[in-house]
Design an enzyme around this catalytic site. Structure first.
Site, short mmCIF file in Angstrom:
data_model
loop_
_atom_site.label_atom_id
_atom_site.label_comp_id
_atom_site.label_asym_id
_atom_site.label_seq_id
_atom_site.Cartn_x
_atom_site.Cartn_y
_atom_site.Cartn_z
N VAL A 49 25.70 44.22 60.41
CA VAL A 49 26.40 44.82 61.53
C VAL A 49 25.78 46.18 61.83
CG1 VAL A 49 28.61 45.58 62.44
CG2 VAL A 49 28.49 43.63 60.92
N ASP A 162 40.14 33.86 57.07
CA ASP A 162 39.58 34.86 56.16
C ASP A 162 40.34 36.19 56.31
OD1 ASP A 162 37.88 35.57 54.12
OD2 ASP A 162 36.26 36.22 55.44
#
Length: 599
Positions: A49, A162
């Protein structure tokens, strides 16, 4: 979107880099001609990221670049890239203040990059690591925000799969957002997870998911409870010294962890029920949290929580809180014999290579004691050999039966064969029918595509545009069962000249080729001009580990194909072929008469 600079192990949270501004031109990589990558916010097994700058709209953004986990074969590379695009599709349908905003999906050298808002704050995992557990009002605010986001996701037919502290972002201004739907699964899509593999975070994964069961919204309830547990206790609910497989084993077979005394204990216990159907609904969770939400969020999380900390008290071991691909646990190795003792088969302790000749069997018939002479020193009669063979066979059968009995007893299963049921082993329970509406209009602003129908109340509606197959573009409206195996589909074709039922059937035959088998082809008897079709199709499903070829997936479709209002309508039910008989009478024959075109 993905990792906080405080939490590089888990690609889940985004934080704004202090003092970030438009970068100096020509000094950084640019994606899709507009997103200039500045710095790595974090990286994990599922991606990297970046903090980036959108040079077209002049704003900071977060850009997630897919990364292949270590050990994944090249054949699965395309699947992981598709998972990134699935993340974008999942979030794109959500518009909620507690869900990270998706800006764009860009491609660079055929690799997908997901562009999302850059939230100025760390992940909840980073806050817990650097500052310890939260107060009950702080934890309640986090749980309420995540619960609200999950309500919106579940309404849209999305399961996050998740939910954990690393995927919860806390901004300096009090905003709390759920992030990283990277393994979210729309219930109308087939799961990409292979048998023998799990995708998730071992410390927060739901027991039924860890054991290979169906993934339902109830898995998110467990994740919310586990996240709330970590928030109030300052540690994950499960963590076997950083060993992912042992952690998963404790999740499946161990008792649910018990939080300490406090106002959030009943909520945590209600969410972390081992049985999915027994977990506390989100509406009840938020109702119980309401008394603890009196203080505004922007005053709950003071500036001291966002001060950078160089302290890292995490032990030097594996990470069971990071999203990862987990292989099925290996069989336990047999215990090693103590020094001086013989190993299996009489081999000396300590191992070593096998002998070229294993020597005589370690037993003999009672009437013929083991000879002390070298092998082959004298001939043997036929009787001892026969006796040895009989004894070996009997011992083998006894061991095999004993192993079967032991396995069934340990698994708490009956020794007899499973009982057959008339409803079929894979048919989900049938809910009451409820009226629904849909719009199969192809063009925005056009008319004539509105309809009503009654389908099971827990089925979820999806709308998509369809092209190809030798047929005109059309809108597909689907009502999909909670387990994703059954769907009631409505399509409407507008074309010049008007498409006929026979032309549609011929196009369907060309599309499927030899994988389509006609079962029924008859005129409709309900007054409509068209056909009653029933046919079976065969398609390929993903290859499981160890399999050499794709497995066939057999489905049966019952459909009415008819002309109405200068359009061709195709309305039908698709189910697994092993549910064909019961689905015809229990579903199609009940749902189809309720279908009505709204003038």
């Amino acid at each position: 979107m993905s990792t906080s600079e405080h939490d590089p192990a888990d690609a889940a949270a985004t934080t704004e880099t202090p003092g970030s501004a438009e970068p100096e031109p020509g000094r950084a990589r640019v994606v899709a001609g507009r997103y200039r990558l500045q710095s790595v916010l974090g990286s994990g097994s599922m991606g990297t990221v970046w903090s980036a700058y959108d040079e077209f709209l002049h704003r900071p953004v977060a850009v997630k670049e897919v990364r292949l986990p270590p050990g994944v074969p090249p054949s699965r590379a395309a699947e992981l890239r598709e998972r990134t695009l699935r993340e974008a599709r999942a979030i794109a349908v959500l518009s909620h203040p507690n869900v990270i905003i998706l800006h764009d999906v860009a491609r660079e050298n055929d690799e997908p990059f997901v562009v999302m808002e850059l939230l100025p704050g760390p992940s909840l995992a980073a806050l817990l690591r650097d500052h310890g557990s939260l107060s009950p009002p702080q934890a309640a605010a986090v749980a309420d925000a995540v619960g609200s986001a999950l309500e919106a996701a579940h309404t849209a037919g999305i399961t996050h799969r998740d939910v954990k502290p690393g995927n919860v972002l806390v901004a300096r201004d009090g905003r709390i957002k759920l992030n990283d739907f990277g393994i979210a699964r729309n219930v109308s899509e087939a799961t990409m997870t292979r048998t023998g593999m799990m995708l998730g975070s071992p410390a927060y994964i739901a027991p039924e998911v860890a054991s290979g069961g169906a993934v339902t919204p109830a898995a998110d309830l467990w994740g919310l409870g586990a996240t709330l547990f970590a928030a109030v206790e300052g540690r994950p609910p499960y963590d076997a010294d950083g060993d992912p497989l042992e952690t998963v084993n404790r999740v499946v077979h161990g008792e649910a962890p018990q939080p300490g005394p406090g106002p959030l204990g009943p909520v945590i216990r209600g969410l972390m029920a081992k049985e999915p159907g027994s977990r506390m609904p989100l509406r009840e969770v938020r109702r119980r949290l309401y008394p603890l939400l009196a203080q505004p969020r922007h005053t709950l999380f003071g500036p001291e929580l966002f001060a950078e900390s160089s302290a890292n008290t995490a032990p030097d071991r594996g990470d069971t809180t990071a999203t990862q691909v987990i292989s099925a646990p290996a069989l336990p190795e047999p215990p090693k014999p103590e020094a001086g003792q013989a190993g299996a088969g009489g081999a000396p302790a300590g191992g070593g290579e096998l002998a070229a000749d294993p020597g005589p069997l370690p037993f003999e018939s009672p009437s013929h004691p083991v000879s002390q002479e070298p092998v082959g020193a004298r001939p043997r009669g036929p009787l001892p050999g026969v006796a040895v063979t009989v004894v070996a066979v009997l011992l083998f059968l006894a061991a095999a039966f004993g192993g079967f009995v032991l396995t069934r007893v340990v698994a708490a299963q009956p020794l007899g064969p499973p009982q057959r049921t008339d409803a079929g082993p894979t048919a989900p329970p049938l809910r009451e029918l409820a009226p629904r509406r849909g719009d199969a209009t192809n063009l925005r602003g056009a008319r004539g595509g509105l309809f009503s129908v009654q389908v099971p109340e827990d089925w979820t509606k999806f709308v998509s545009g369809e092209t190809g197959g030798g047929l005109p573009p059309r809108t597909l409206v689907q009502f999909v069962s909670s387990d994703g195996t059954q769907s009631f589909d409505v399509e409407r074709f507008d074309s010049e000249p008007l498409l006929s039922p026979d032309v549609y059937w011929n196009a369907l035959g060309k599309l499927w080729g030899g994988n389509l088998r006609q079962v029924e082809y008859a005129p409709l008897t309900d007054g409509r001009r068209g056909l009653l079709l029933s046919y079976r199709t065969v398609e390929s499903s993903p290859v499981r580990p160890g399999e050499q070829s794709e497995r066939p997936l057999n489905r049966t479709t019952f459909a009415h194909v008819f002309q109405a209002q200068d359009s061709l309508w195709v309305v039908g039910l698709t189910v697994p072929t092993d549910q064909e008989e019961t689905a015809r009478t229990r579903l199609f024959d009940r749902i189809m008469p309720t279908f009505q075109i709204i003038e």
